[in-house]
Design an enzyme around this catalytic site. Structure first.
Site, PDB file in Angstrom:
ATOM      1  N   LYS A  28      -3.213   5.032  87.965  1.00 19.32           N
ATOM      2  CA  LYS A  28      -3.924   4.457  87.968  1.00 19.32           C
ATOM      3  C   LYS A  28      -4.040   2.666  88.556  1.00 19.32           C
ATOM      4  O   LYS A  28      -5.369   2.093  89.148  1.00 19.32           O
ATOM      5  CB  LYS A  28      -5.475   4.943  87.262  1.00 19.32           C
ATOM      6  CG  LYS A  28      -6.485   4.162  87.071  1.00 19.32           C
ATOM      7  CD  LYS A  28      -7.232   4.849  86.087  1.00 19.32           C
ATOM      8  CE  LYS A  28      -7.435   6.770  87.022  1.00 19.32           C
ATOM      9  NZ  LYS A  28      -7.796   7.444  85.727  1.00 19.32           N
ATOM     10  N   ARG A  98      -9.930   3.912  80.898  1.00 22.06           N
ATOM     11  CA  ARG A  98      -9.532   5.350  81.481  1.00 22.06           C
ATOM     12  C   ARG A  98      -7.674   5.177  80.882  1.00 22.06           C
ATOM     13  O   ARG A  98      -7.289   4.173  80.819  1.00 22.06           O
ATOM     14  CB  ARG A  98      -9.822   5.136  82.958  1.00 22.06           C
ATOM     15  CG  ARG A  98     -10.986   4.968  83.295  1.00 22.06           C
ATOM     16  CD  ARG A  98     -11.495   5.144  85.246  1.00 22.06           C
ATOM     17  NE  ARG A  98     -12.484   4.685  85.450  1.00 22.06           N
ATOM     18  CZ  ARG A  98     -13.372   6.309  86.100  1.00 22.06           C
ATOM     19  NH1 ARG A  98     -12.457   6.525  86.527  1.00 22.06           N
ATOM     20  NH2 ARG A  98     -14.062   6.122  86.619  1.00 22.06           N
ATOM     21  N   GLY A 107      -7.165  14.741  85.318  1.00 17.14           N
ATOM     22  CA  GLY A 107      -8.116  14.993  83.840  1.00 17.14           C
ATOM     23  C   GLY A 107      -7.389  15.596  82.608  1.00 17.14           C
ATOM     24  O   GLY A 107      -8.501  16.323  81.856  1.00 17.14           O
ATOM     25  N   MET A 109      -5.416  13.399  80.233  1.00 14.44           N
ATOM     26  CA  MET A 109      -7.018  13.004  79.161  1.00 14.44           C
ATOM     27  C   MET A 109      -7.315  12.534  79.251  1.00 14.44           C
ATOM     28  O   MET A 109      -8.338  12.971  80.361  1.00 14.44           O
ATOM     29  CB  MET A 109      -5.291  11.423  79.975  1.00 14.44           C
ATOM     30  CG  MET A 109      -3.620  11.925  79.632  1.00 14.44           C
ATOM     31  SD  MET A 109      -2.482  10.665  79.560  1.00 14.44           S
ATOM     32  CE  MET A 109      -2.744  10.220  81.387  1.00 14.44           C
ATOM     33  N   ARG A 347      -4.999   7.014  94.775  1.00 16.28           N
ATOM     34  CA  ARG A 347      -3.784   7.684  94.126  1.00 16.28           C
ATOM     35  C   ARG A 347      -3.232   8.595  95.006  1.00 16.28           C
ATOM     36  O   ARG A 347      -3.987   8.893  96.192  1.00 16.28           O
ATOM     37  CB  ARG A 347      -3.962   7.850  92.988  1.00 16.28           C
ATOM     38  CG  ARG A 347      -5.072   9.530  92.768  1.00 16.28           C
ATOM     39  CD  ARG A 347      -4.760  10.233  91.494  1.00 16.28           C
ATOM     40  NE  ARG A 347      -5.769  11.459  91.379  1.00 16.28           N
ATOM     41  CZ  ARG A 347      -6.460  11.907  90.660  1.00 16.28           C
ATOM     42  NH1 ARG A 347      -6.221  11.676  89.544  1.00 16.28           N
ATOM     43  NH2 ARG A 347      -7.801  13.070  90.543  1.00 16.28           N
ATOM     44  N   HIS A 469     -11.277  18.850  89.488  1.00 15.69           N
ATOM     45  CA  HIS A 469     -10.292  18.555  88.207  1.00 15.69           C
ATOM     46  C   HIS A 469      -9.318  20.270  88.082  1.00 15.69           C
ATOM     47  O   HIS A 469      -7.975  20.707  88.455  1.00 15.69           O
ATOM     48  CB  HIS A 469     -10.208  18.176  86.375  1.00 15.69           C
ATOM     49  CG  HIS A 469     -10.621  17.509  86.534  1.00 15.69           C
ATOM     50  ND1 HIS A 469     -11.192  16.113  85.620  1.00 15.69           N
ATOM     51  CD2 HIS A 469      -9.860  15.579  87.201  1.00 15.69           C
ATOM     52  CE1 HIS A 469     -10.938  15.095  85.895  1.00 15.69           C
ATOM     53  NE2 HIS A 469     -10.553  14.849  86.623  1.00 15.69           N
ATOM     54  N   SER A 797      32.328  29.587  90.907  1.00 11.51           N
ATOM     55  CA  SER A 797      31.321  29.477  91.287  1.00 11.51           C
ATOM     56  C   SER A 797      31.082  29.091  89.927  1.00 11.51           C
ATOM     57  O   SER A 797      31.072  30.027  88.553  1.00 11.51           O
ATOM     58  CB  SER A 797      30.573  30.495  91.916  1.00 11.51           C
ATOM     59  OG  SER A 797      29.225  31.134  92.211  1.00 11.51           O
ATOM     60  N   CYS A 864      25.850  29.625  90.812  1.00  8.78           N
ATOM     61  CA  CYS A 864      25.297  31.480  91.639  1.00  8.78           C
ATOM     62  C   CYS A 864      24.452  31.564  90.323  1.00  8.78           C
ATOM     63  O   CYS A 864      23.319  32.803  89.944  1.00  8.78           O
ATOM     64  CB  CYS A 864      26.236  31.701  91.561  1.00  8.78           C
ATOM     65  SG  CYS A 864      27.346  32.085  90.504  1.00  8.78           S
ATOM     66  N   TYR A 884      28.111  24.115  97.577  1.00  6.51           N
ATOM     67  CA  TYR A 884      26.706  25.339  97.926  1.00  6.51           C
ATOM     68  C   TYR A 884      26.581  24.947  96.665  1.00  6.51           C
ATOM     69  O   TYR A 884      26.476  25.452  95.665  1.00  6.51           O
ATOM     70  CB  TYR A 884      27.482  26.013  98.842  1.00  6.51           C
ATOM     71  CG  TYR A 884      28.298  26.801  98.028  1.00  6.51           C
ATOM     72  CD1 TYR A 884      27.536  28.165  96.401  1.00  6.51           C
ATOM     73  CD2 TYR A 884      29.262  27.680  97.530  1.00  6.51           C
ATOM     74  CE1 TYR A 884      27.393  29.246  96.494  1.00  6.51           C
ATOM     75  CE2 TYR A 884      30.038  28.502  97.311  1.00  6.51           C
ATOM     76  CZ  TYR A 884      29.849  28.936  96.223  1.00  6.51           C
ATOM     77  OH  TYR A 884      30.384  30.264  95.512  1.00  6.51           O
TER      78      TYR A 884
HETATM   79  C1  PEP Z   1      25.730  34.050  85.719  1.00  5.27           C
HETATM   80  O1  PEP Z   1      26.052  34.286  83.807  1.00  5.27           O
HETATM   81  O2  PEP Z   1      24.982  32.740  85.827  1.00  5.27           O
HETATM   82  C2  PEP Z   1      25.831  34.762  86.764  1.00  5.27           C
HETATM   83  C3  PEP Z   1      25.028  34.432  87.780  1.00  5.27           C
HETATM   84  O3  PEP Z   1      25.926  36.005  85.977  1.00  5.27           O
HETATM   85  P1  PEP Z   1      25.384  37.235  85.505  1.00  5.27           P
HETATM   86  O4  PEP Z   1      23.231  36.316  85.599  1.00  5.27           O
HETATM   87  O5  PEP Z   1      25.219  38.408  86.578  1.00  5.27           O
HETATM   88  O6  PEP Z   1      25.464  37.494  84.512  1.00  5.27           O
END
Ligand code: PEP
Ligand code: MG
Length: 966
Positions: A28, A98, A107, A109, A347, A469, A797, A864, A884
């Site tokens: 602001k 303000r 809204g 604060m 804003r 808000h 992983s 994962c 990945y």
């Molecule tokens: C994990 O532990 O992050 C995982 C992917 O395996 P799970 O959730 O099956 O234990």
């Protein structure tokens, strides 16, 4: 050292600050400074910095004494520009006080308006304005706001309305008037007297001295950074507590001077749909809070020209100017004081995911911003709004024909929501906790209700406009909202609402089912069927062509631009062929985790799995495994085929035993029948297998090591499926992943089983298929010993679910009560099972990456755990140089966008670093930017891992990686 500047003035076409100082002045304060510089009419004032807020908290909630003379000096400057003095009994200056954090928290604060009024100045204002009604109306508003914000006067019971609202309502009722504007001077004087009496009754004091009022209000606004709703909002949006709020003190201008005055809020584009049309609301003869607080339902901005033609033209120019200047959709607040226009705030406008995507794509196509900027404009989580269901058209037509369309309000948060009616925010949260879907209905929703709003599928209010808000918060949270539905009348005590409809009124009670269409504003009785969103209809159902789906086209364009920018690949966690197909449609380039034990959750599959678990010797186990083999082979074939030619990571069995064993008599009897054992023996066996801590028990590779025949069966199922598909000419690429590995010997044991089985199956089939064997890094020891483990593993992983559980030593199944108490006490601000804890768990990941790649430079590394679909965690994975992220299929678009944003921010940070004069300490190591992360939006304090120097996206080739270091 020179003392840091604590107050920044603006007004009169000049300003000490600018947009660059947003972290210090808040959105602001910075916006007002910037507008003042570019010639937009802004009332003068000054901003006290966020650093003062930090000081305020550090000194136990007190303003530093040395600040008071600085406030006086800044005030004197404002007084000079306006030509009035605070507290002058003849012609008083009134100010607003303000809040404003570096990101807007609409809204959440507090604000105090009309400050400077007391029993003497109110008379001066009445004479000077020649409008005693206006003066007394401002005074009664001031007393109410001061009482609420500074003195903390809240309703005494939750069924009650705000105490000052009650006084106003009482007066209106006693005079038989409906609108506030019908109250005359005498009535307003009586209201002020009643407000003061209420303040005194509660043992509080409203100071007469305007300077004392000002200092108390500044303190209260700083305090509001830590009020319950602001804390909840910060938690929901990942805003750090240490940012603090700035406080802006600004000369008041009045929209309530009469019919030549007014106030409004407008967006430079439609915040619900993103359409390039001026969009907003205004009220004649009112103050700004009346619009945003949703107390009166305002008129549409398109009608402004009819009341104020000249102002409408000026405002259109301001709209164009601000959008060009900021190159983004703006949300502005304006006031018309006796025919003169002032802009009080600008804003970046909060918008739905749908609007964010459309506006970003249209702005890029119009050349207002670059494509990369468009990619950065959309908050990744907001893409979810485009995937949500809408009401099924036929179901809705039927409901209308049956007379179940109850009312229509304003469509404030698009989408379809159905749930059971609840009237209190805390109860909405409690109902949700016990698994109910709820619709929160209130007279008006105040930001206090934020937790209830978060818990509800949607919410419905009788009052408020599209820019209230409540509506802003709904859109940002992606909640369905219908507001300003005048047909509703609430009786909170009886826990019911009455809906006035053409055919007679209807009473709905707590717990009744209700459906809200936030795209049309319709309120429908019962639970209506939903159908998939436009994007889903094109991508998954193939029920609509892209040519007829403009929203889908924008979505696809934006993600196409994102894919060009990102370095991380995105894979899916999918256990079934149909999930794999969804993942492919959403753009997954492989499967990062197939949890093979989940394949047995399906119909008719759990039996043989249980038989295998309760087996008492190898022969029994092998008999059960023989039943499982064809089931697994068929599932693997489906998944490998759906994903071909992309890789599929199949994890060997990791069943926490308690999730699979039968606990009821019926389940035990069935297992007894299937195994030929007695029910008593089954009961005993289940008891024998019971573990004290199943999540760190006999699971993962531990099970495969105890019973190698399990791993053998799974490897056989994978390779037989792969060979069968290869015979059909399908290019398959399985990657076998061993879970819960903490030592290289564990991995080596399982590797031997997998390789031996592969060799057997390939010999039987007379063909080979490409495959790799790697491991999860999910046990802290595995991360620490990554260098050794990488001697055997072809890929890693990160299983960050278990890695978080074991690093914190908090069971992932029992974290709920810990979180509740830790949030309340400020120990955690975010759930570490949702967003990676960079400085703890993240440190182990850094180590594992560094050590793993020191052993094996081309080691493929992914993630994962559930964090793979969390935008902030995706950014961290990018910084770590992973290959990945893998997440649930429905989060793939989010991960694609988050990965692109990480890459773009890193690029910008590198450019900025290159543009700076060479630092004394080397900023680059091995040609890579060290800690490029800072600008990537993350506080990466402990990083030792260098992000890649270049991020080439040579299609299909391996990613560039940090050079291995000894
Ligand atoms: C994990 O532990 O992050 C995982 C992917 O395996 P799970 O959730 O099956 O234990
Ligand atoms: Mg795990």
């Amino acid at each position: 050292m020179a003392k840091a500047k604590r107050i920044y003035a603006f007004g009169g076409g000049k300003a000490d600050g600018s947009m660059e100082l947003k972290n210090l002045l808040g959105g602001k304060g910075a916006g007002l400074a910037e507008m003042s510089r570019i010639g937009i009419p802004v009332p003068p004032g000054f901003t006290i910095t966020t650093e003062v807020c930090t000081e305020f908290y550090r000194s136990g909630g007190k303003l530093p004494k040395s600040l008071v003379p600085e406030i006086r000096a800044a005030l004197a400057q404002t007084e000079k520009l306006v030509g009035r003095r605070l507290g002058d009994p003849k012609d008083p200056l009134l100010v607003s006080v303000r809040s404003g954090a570096r990101v807007s928290m609409p809204g959440m604060m507090d604000t105090v308006l009309n400050l400077g009024l007391n029993d003497r100045t109110v008379e001066g204002l009445a004479v000077r304005s020649r409008n005693p009604r206006f003066a007394w109306d401002s005074y009664r508003r001031f007393c109410a706001m001061f009482g609420d914000v500074v003195l903390g006067m809240k309703p005494e019971k939750k069924e009650d309305r705000d105490p000052f609202e009650q006084i106003l309502a009482w007066k209106k009722q006693s005079l038989g008037v409906k609108d506030d504007s019908e109250l005359g001077v005498e009535a307003l004087r009586e209201i002020v007297a009643a407000e003061k009496a209420e303040i005194a009754r509660r043992g509080k004091v409203l100071p007469e001295d305007p300077m004392a009022q000002l200092l108390a209000a500044v303190e209260a606004v700083f305090r509001s950074w830590d009020n319950e709703r602001a804390v909840a909002y910060r938690q929901l949006n990942g805003i750090p507590a240490e940012w603090g709020t700035a406080v802006t003190v600004q000369a008041m201008v009045f929209g309530n001077l009469g019919d030549d005055s007014g106030t409004g809020v407008a967006f430079t584009r439609d915040p619900a749909t993103g359409e390039n049309a001026f969009y907003g609301e205004f009220l004649v003869n009112a103050q700004g809070e009346d619009v945003v607080a949703g107390i009166r339902t305002p008129q549409k901005i398109a009608e402004l020209a009819a009341h104020f033609p000249d102002i409408a033209r000026q405002l259109e120019k301001v709209r164009a100017r601000l959008e060009r200047h900021y190159r983004d959709m703006q949300d502005i607040e304006f006031t018309i004081e006796a025919g003169k226009l002032y802009v009080l705030q600008t804003r970046s406008g909060k918008r739905t995911g749908i609007a964010a995507v459309r506006a970003a794509v249209e702005m890029a196509e119009a050349g207002l911003i670059k494509k990369d900027e468009a990619v950065l404009r959309v908050e990744p989580g907001a893409l979810d709004h485009l995937l949500r269901p809408v009401f099924d058209q036929h179901a809705k037509e039927k409901a209308v024909a049956e007379g179940r369309l109850l009312a229509k309000g304003l469509p404030a948060g698009p989408g379809a929501a159905r749930g059971r009616l609840v009237f209190f925010a805390d109860e909405a949260a409690a109902w949700k906790e016990r698994g109910e879907k709820v619709i929160l209905a209130r007279h008006e929703t105040s930001p206090e209700d934020i937790r209830g709003m978060a818990a509800a599928e949607g919410f419905l209010t009788a009052f408020g406009g599209m820019t209230s808000h409540a509506a802003l918060v709904a859109r940002q949270m992606g909640k369905v909202a219908v507001v300003g539905c005048g047909a509703l009348d609430f009786d909170y005590n009886a826990r019911q609402m009455t809906v006035a409809a053409a055919g007679g009124s209807r009473v709905l009670k707590e717990g009744d089912w209700l459906s809200l269409d936030g795209s049309t504003g319709e309120v429908i009785e019962g639970a209506l069927e939903t159908s998939p969103s436009e994007v889903v209809q094109v991508l998954l159902e193939r029920a609509r062509k892209p040519a007829d789906a403009p929203l889908y086209r924008d979505f696809a364009k934006l993600l196409g631009w994102a894919d060009q920018a990102r370095r991380l690949d995105v894979r899916a966690n999918a256990d079934q062929p149909d999930q794999a197909a969804v993942a492919v449609a959403f753009g997954a380039k492989g499967i990062g985790l197939c949890r093979t034990e989940h394949m047995f959750f399906g119909e008719g599959k759990i039996g043989p799995m249980r038989e295998m678990i309760v087996a008492e010797n190898e022969a029994e186990r092998r008999a059960a495994l023989a039943k499982l083999l064809p089931l697994q082979r068929a599932d693997f074939a489906g998944i490998l085929k759906a994903m071909a030619p992309n890789p599929v990571v199949v994890r060997t069995l990791d069943p926490p035993l308690h999730e699979f064993l039968p606990h009821d008599a019926e389940g035990m009897a069935e297992l007894a029948r299937a195994t030929g054992k007695t029910v008593d023996r089954i009961r005993e066996r289940v008891a024998e297998l019971r573990e004290s801590n199943p999540m760190i028990g006999h699971r993962g590779c531990r099970l495969g090591i105890s019973y190698p025949e399990i791993t053998e069966m799974q490897a056989r199922a994978i390779f037989e499926a792969a060979c069968d598909l290869a015979k059909e000419g399908v290019h398959v690429h399985p990657e076998v992943m061993i879970p819960l590995v903490g030592t290289r010997k564990e991995l080596d044991h399982q590797l031997e089983v997998v390789h031996a089985t592969a060799a057997k199956v390939f010999a039987e089939n007379g063909r080979k298929v490409r495959y790799e064997v790697g491991t999860m890094i999910e046990v802290p020891r595995g991360a620490l010993r990554a260098g050794d483990i990488a001697q055997s593993a072809q890929f890693f992983s990160f299983g960050t679910n278990d890695l978080t559980q074991m690093t914190y030593g908090i069971s992932r199944d029992d974290v709920g009560p810990v979180l509740a108490s830790y949030y309340a006490k400020g120990i955690y601000e975010v759930d570490p099972f949702v967003t990676i804890d960079r400085v703890g768990v993240g440190q182990l990941m850094e180590l594992a990456v560094e050590r793993g790649r020191a052993t094996r430079p081309d080691l493929e590394i992914g993630i994962c755990g559930e964090h793979g679909g969390d935008p902030a965690s995706v950014v961290f994975c990018h910084e770590l140089g992973l290959d990945y992220v893998s997440c649930s299929p429905w989060r793939i678009p989010i991960a694609r966008l988050a990965a692109a944003q990480a890459a773009l921010r890193e690029r910008a940070a590198r450019k900025a670093a290159e543009a700076r004069p060479a630092p004394r300490a080397p900023a680059h190591r091995n040609g890579a930017v060290v800690n490029g992360a800072r600008a990537a939006g993350g506080a990466r304090r402990n990083s030792a891992v260098a992000a890649p120097a270049k991020a080439p996206r040579a299609g299909g080739t391996k990613r560039a990686r940090p050079s291995p270091r000894a």
